[in-house]
Scaffold this motif. Structure first.
Motif, PDB file in Angstrom:
ATOM      1  N   ALA A 110      32.846  33.001  30.982  1.00 45.57           N
ATOM      2  CA  ALA A 110      33.415  34.237  31.534  1.00 45.57           C
ATOM      3  C   ALA A 110      34.850  33.995  31.963  1.00 45.57           C
ATOM      4  CB  ALA A 110      32.589  34.719  32.721  1.00 45.57           C
ATOM      5  N   ARG A 111      35.690  35.000  31.733  1.00 41.52           N
ATOM      6  CA  ARG A 111      37.090  34.998  32.178  1.00 41.52           C
ATOM      7  C   ARG A 111      37.254  36.134  33.179  1.00 41.52           C
ATOM      8  NH1 ARG A 111      40.581  36.637  29.290  1.00 41.52           N
ATOM      9  NH2 ARG A 111      42.273  35.138  29.455  1.00 41.52           N
ATOM     10  N   ILE A 112      37.687  35.802  34.384  1.00 42.11           N
ATOM     11  CA  ILE A 112      37.846  36.780  35.459  1.00 42.11           C
ATOM     12  C   ILE A 112      39.296  36.757  35.910  1.00 42.11           C
ATOM     13  CG2 ILE A 112      37.156  37.369  37.823  1.00 42.11           C
ATOM     14  CD1 ILE A 112      34.454  35.964  37.150  1.00 42.11           C
ATOM     15  N   LEU A 113      39.907  37.950  36.011  1.00 43.98           N
ATOM     16  CA  LEU A 113      41.299  38.052  36.435  1.00 43.98           C
ATOM     17  C   LEU A 113      41.440  39.047  37.575  1.00 43.98           C
ATOM     18  CD1 LEU A 113      41.587  37.820  32.966  1.00 43.98           C
ATOM     19  CD2 LEU A 113      43.864  37.314  33.837  1.00 43.98           C
ATOM     20  N   HIS A 114      42.651  39.029  38.166  1.00 49.53           N
ATOM     21  CA  HIS A 114      43.067  39.956  39.220  1.00 49.53           C
ATOM     22  C   HIS A 114      42.363  39.686  40.548  1.00 49.53           C
ATOM     23  CE1 HIS A 114      44.510  41.636  35.583  1.00 49.53           C
ATOM     24  NE2 HIS A 114      43.559  42.534  35.390  1.00 49.53           N
ATOM     25  N   VAL A 115      41.972  38.409  40.773  1.00 53.59           N
ATOM     26  CA  VAL A 115      41.379  37.979  42.040  1.00 53.59           C
ATOM     27  C   VAL A 115      42.136  36.747  42.520  1.00 53.59           C
ATOM     28  CG1 VAL A 115      39.294  37.115  43.187  1.00 53.59           C
ATOM     29  CG2 VAL A 115      39.104  38.859  41.390  1.00 53.59           C
ATOM     30  N   VAL A 116      42.566  36.736  43.785  1.00 54.41           N
ATOM     31  CA  VAL A 116      43.197  35.551  44.369  1.00 54.41           C
ATOM     32  C   VAL A 116      42.085  34.547  44.662  1.00 54.41           C
ATOM     33  CG1 VAL A 116      44.605  34.657  46.236  1.00 54.41           C
ATOM     34  CG2 VAL A 116      45.004  36.967  45.384  1.00 54.41           C
ATOM     35  N   PRO A 117      42.042  33.425  43.943  1.00 49.45           N
ATOM     36  CA  PRO A 117      40.847  32.586  44.000  1.00 49.45           C
ATOM     37  C   PRO A 117      40.691  31.842  45.323  1.00 49.45           C
ATOM     38  CG  PRO A 117      42.518  31.579  42.608  1.00 49.45           C
ATOM     39  CD  PRO A 117      43.025  32.933  42.965  1.00 49.45           C
ATOM     40  N   GLU A 118      39.487  31.941  45.858  1.00 45.63           N
ATOM     41  CA  GLU A 118      39.077  31.121  46.997  1.00 45.63           C
ATOM     42  C   GLU A 118      37.944  30.210  46.564  1.00 45.63           C
ATOM     43  OE1 GLU A 118      38.269  33.917  50.123  1.00 45.63           O
ATOM     44  OE2 GLU A 118      40.402  34.257  50.534  1.00 45.63           O
ATOM     45  N   THR A 134      40.899  40.866  45.804  1.00 44.44           N
ATOM     46  CA  THR A 134      41.583  41.367  44.614  1.00 44.44           C
ATOM     47  C   THR A 134      43.083  41.377  44.865  1.00 44.44           C
ATOM     48  OG1 THR A 134      41.282  43.635  45.392  1.00 44.44           O
ATOM     49  CG2 THR A 134      39.641  42.768  43.848  1.00 44.44           C
ATOM     50  N   THR A 135      43.849  41.357  43.792  1.00 42.82           N
ATOM     51  CA  THR A 135      45.305  41.364  43.900  1.00 42.82           C
ATOM     52  C   THR A 135      45.877  42.536  43.128  1.00 42.82           C
ATOM     53  OG1 THR A 135      47.324  40.056  43.569  1.00 42.82           O
ATOM     54  CG2 THR A 135      45.622  39.858  41.888  1.00 42.82           C
ATOM     55  N   ARG A 136      46.974  43.054  43.628  1.00 42.38           N
ATOM     56  CA  ARG A 136      47.677  44.133  42.932  1.00 42.38           C
ATOM     57  C   ARG A 136      48.576  43.489  41.906  1.00 42.38           C
ATOM     58  NH1 ARG A 136      46.986  48.612  42.472  1.00 42.38           N
ATOM     59  NH2 ARG A 136      48.442  50.214  41.835  1.00 42.38           N
ATOM     60  N   SER A 137      48.091  43.366  40.700  1.00 45.28           N
ATOM     61  CA  SER A 137      48.750  42.596  39.652  1.00 45.28           C
ATOM     62  C   SER A 137      49.894  43.371  39.024  1.00 45.28           C
ATOM     63  CB  SER A 137      47.718  42.233  38.574  1.00 45.28           C
ATOM     64  OG  SER A 137      48.345  41.688  37.438  1.00 45.28           O
ATOM     65  N   GLY A 138      50.930  42.636  38.621  1.00 42.95           N
ATOM     66  CA  GLY A 138      52.023  43.239  37.883  1.00 42.95           C
ATOM     67  C   GLY A 138      51.640  43.682  36.490  1.00 42.95           C
ATOM     68  N   PHE A 139      50.431  43.348  36.047  1.00 44.65           N
ATOM     69  CA  PHE A 139      49.942  43.854  34.769  1.00 44.65           C
ATOM     70  C   PHE A 139      49.385  45.269  34.883  1.00 44.65           C
ATOM     71  CE2 PHE A 139      49.427  39.184  34.143  1.00 44.65           C
ATOM     72  CZ  PHE A 139      50.355  39.046  33.116  1.00 44.65           C
ATOM     73  N   PHE A 140      49.314  45.822  36.100  1.00 41.34           N
ATOM     74  CA  PHE A 140      48.787  47.168  36.307  1.00 41.34           C
ATOM     75  C   PHE A 140      49.890  48.207  36.237  1.00 41.34           C
ATOM     76  CE2 PHE A 140      45.338  45.707  39.589  1.00 41.34           C
ATOM     77  CZ  PHE A 140      44.800  44.855  38.651  1.00 41.34           C
ATOM     78  N   GLY A 141      49.545  49.409  35.802  1.00 36.82           N
ATOM     79  CA  GLY A 141      50.367  50.559  36.090  1.00 36.82           C
ATOM     80  C   GLY A 141      50.246  50.906  37.564  1.00 36.82           C
ATOM     81  N   GLN A 142      51.226  51.631  38.086  1.00 37.74           N
ATOM     82  CA  GLN A 142      51.252  51.895  39.518  1.00 37.74           C
ATOM     83  C   GLN A 142      50.060  52.739  39.970  1.00 37.74           C
ATOM     84  OE1 GLN A 142      55.010  53.384  40.872  1.00 37.74           O
ATOM     85  NE2 GLN A 142      54.570  52.919  43.006  1.00 37.74           N
ATOM     86  N   TRP A 143      49.491  53.525  39.068  1.00 37.04           N
ATOM     87  CA  TRP A 143      48.364  54.396  39.427  1.00 37.04           C
ATOM     88  C   TRP A 143      47.020  53.675  39.393  1.00 37.04           C
ATOM     89  CZ3 TRP A 143      51.192  54.673  34.930  1.00 37.04           C
ATOM     90  CH2 TRP A 143      50.516  54.339  33.753  1.00 37.04           C
ATOM     91  N   VAL A 144      47.007  52.414  38.980  1.00 41.53           N
ATOM     92  CA  VAL A 144      45.750  51.693  38.751  1.00 41.53           C
ATOM     93  C   VAL A 144      45.261  51.058  40.050  1.00 41.53           C
ATOM     94  CG1 VAL A 144      44.671  49.795  37.491  1.00 41.53           C
ATOM     95  CG2 VAL A 144      46.367  51.251  36.358  1.00 41.53           C
ATOM     96  N   ASP A 145      43.989  51.270  40.382  1.00 40.92           N
ATOM     97  CA  ASP A 145      43.385  50.638  41.551  1.00 40.92           C
ATOM     98  C   ASP A 145      43.092  49.165  41.274  1.00 40.92           C
ATOM     99  OD1 ASP A 145      43.342  53.046  42.964  1.00 40.92           O
ATOM    100  OD2 ASP A 145      41.393  53.615  42.129  1.00 40.92           O
TER     101      ASP A 145
END
Length: 327
Positions: A110-118, A134-145
């Motif tokens: 499994a590949r999981i993204l957009h989480v600050v790993p602990e 979760t992290t507000r990734s620069g890969f998101f559009g501004q409207w994306v949760d």
């Protein structure tokens, strides 16, 4: 935009044609989240349903899988003033029992993204465990949760790559809810608004989605991403390959099943514009979501709507439809 970069960790060549085996996510997995989508993204990792985005209720990136953490990596993001300048990849070697329940081959990753790993390599995780915020990734559009991106790689494939990922099926029925496209603004952000419709009045499956005029629940960015999809309907509403789908009385796309999960086929959007109160907006962002009011965002970075304002949506043919890329 939403999703994940196509090849975020290295520059190796693609691994060839994706395998045809499908990883199936159960209601127990998806039910931990507020909403989900397979194709609401411009990135190739989501192409034809080969990843899923899972939106948590509380900002905690909970693991949708069970296994042992193999690798944790930090990757750079596009420079967005509203987002973090780095993202994170967590690679999990899936437990044999989890693979068996998901119809996945032993050794699937499994590949999981957009989480600050602990978590760290070697840690064992169970489904539902907190991996980090979760992290507000620069890969998101501004409207994306904020959300958890989940994809799968077959045994012995390069786990850092997204291209060549396995198809993902979500074995959760989704209620298609008809809507006339009218409502009042109940939420607004810098680049989107949410209206007070569509709504459902009768109890049904936990998840529901906007229905096409034919009663098929829709998934994706209508039509600002080139391709979208459908969800598996609660009462078997389906659309064979080649079926034309409409929304608000206008044809919006054609169903295709080549390379997609037959239970929730893809849709090639047609050349149309979405309008709000007669003026073109970027599009509609669609998911399967919980609750009586759910899951439709009007993406409108160049328009301002006030809370309580009445809005009527329609769809019209276009010679120059909006299509967002990944730049």
């Amino acid at each position: 935009m939403t999703g994940t970069p196509p090849n975020e960790a290295d520059g190796d060549a693609a691994d060839g044609d994706p395998p045809e085996a499908t990883v199936s996510l159960s209601a127990a997995v998806v039910g931990r989240y507020e909403k989900f989508s397979r194709v609401n993204s411009p990135y190739s990792a989501h192409d034809r349903g080969r990843a899923v985005d899972l939106y948590p209720r509380d900002g905690v990136g909970r693991s949708p899988v069970a296994g042992t953490v193999r690798d944790v990596r930090t990757v750079g993001c596009p420079d967005r003033p509203y987002a973090a300048d780095e993202d994170h990849l967590i690679v999990v070697d899936l437990a044999d029992g989890w693979c068996a329940r998901a119809d996945a081959s032993p050794g699937t990753v499994a590949r999981i993204l957009h989480v600050v790993p602990e978590v760290s390599p070697g840690d064992r995780v169970a489904a539902g465990d907190a991996l980090g915020p979760t992290t507000r990734s620069g890969f998101f559009g501004q409207w994306v949760d904020d959300h958890v991106h989940l994809g799968f790689r077959p045994p012995d494939a390069n786990p850092r790559r997204a291209s060549g990922s396995l198809p993902v099926a979500v074995d959760v029925p989704v209620e298609p809810v008809a809507w006339d496209g009218t409502g009042a603004v109940v939420e607004r952000g810098p680049t989107h608004v949410v209206l007070d419709g569509p709504r459902r009045s009768d109890p049904g499956p936990p998840f529901a989605a906007l229905a096409s005029d034919e009663g098929v629940p829709l998934d994706g960015g209508v039509t600002h991403y080139a391709g979208g999809g459908t969800f598996e309907a609660d009462e078997g509403a389906s659309a064979p390959e080649g079926t034309t789908l409409s929304l608000f009385g206008t044809e919006i796309g054609t169903v295709r099943t080549d390379g997609a999960d037959a239970r929730a086929p893809g849709v090639d959007w047609g050349s149309v514009d979405v309008r709000a109160n007669g003026e073109r907006v970027t599009g509609l962002s669609l998911f399967a979501a919980r609750g009586d009011r759910f899951g439709v965002k009007v993406v409108c970075p160049n328009r301002t709507f006030e809370i309580g304002e009445s809005v009527t949506l329609d769809v019209v043919p276009s010679d120059d439809p909006i299509r967002l890329g990944v730049g």
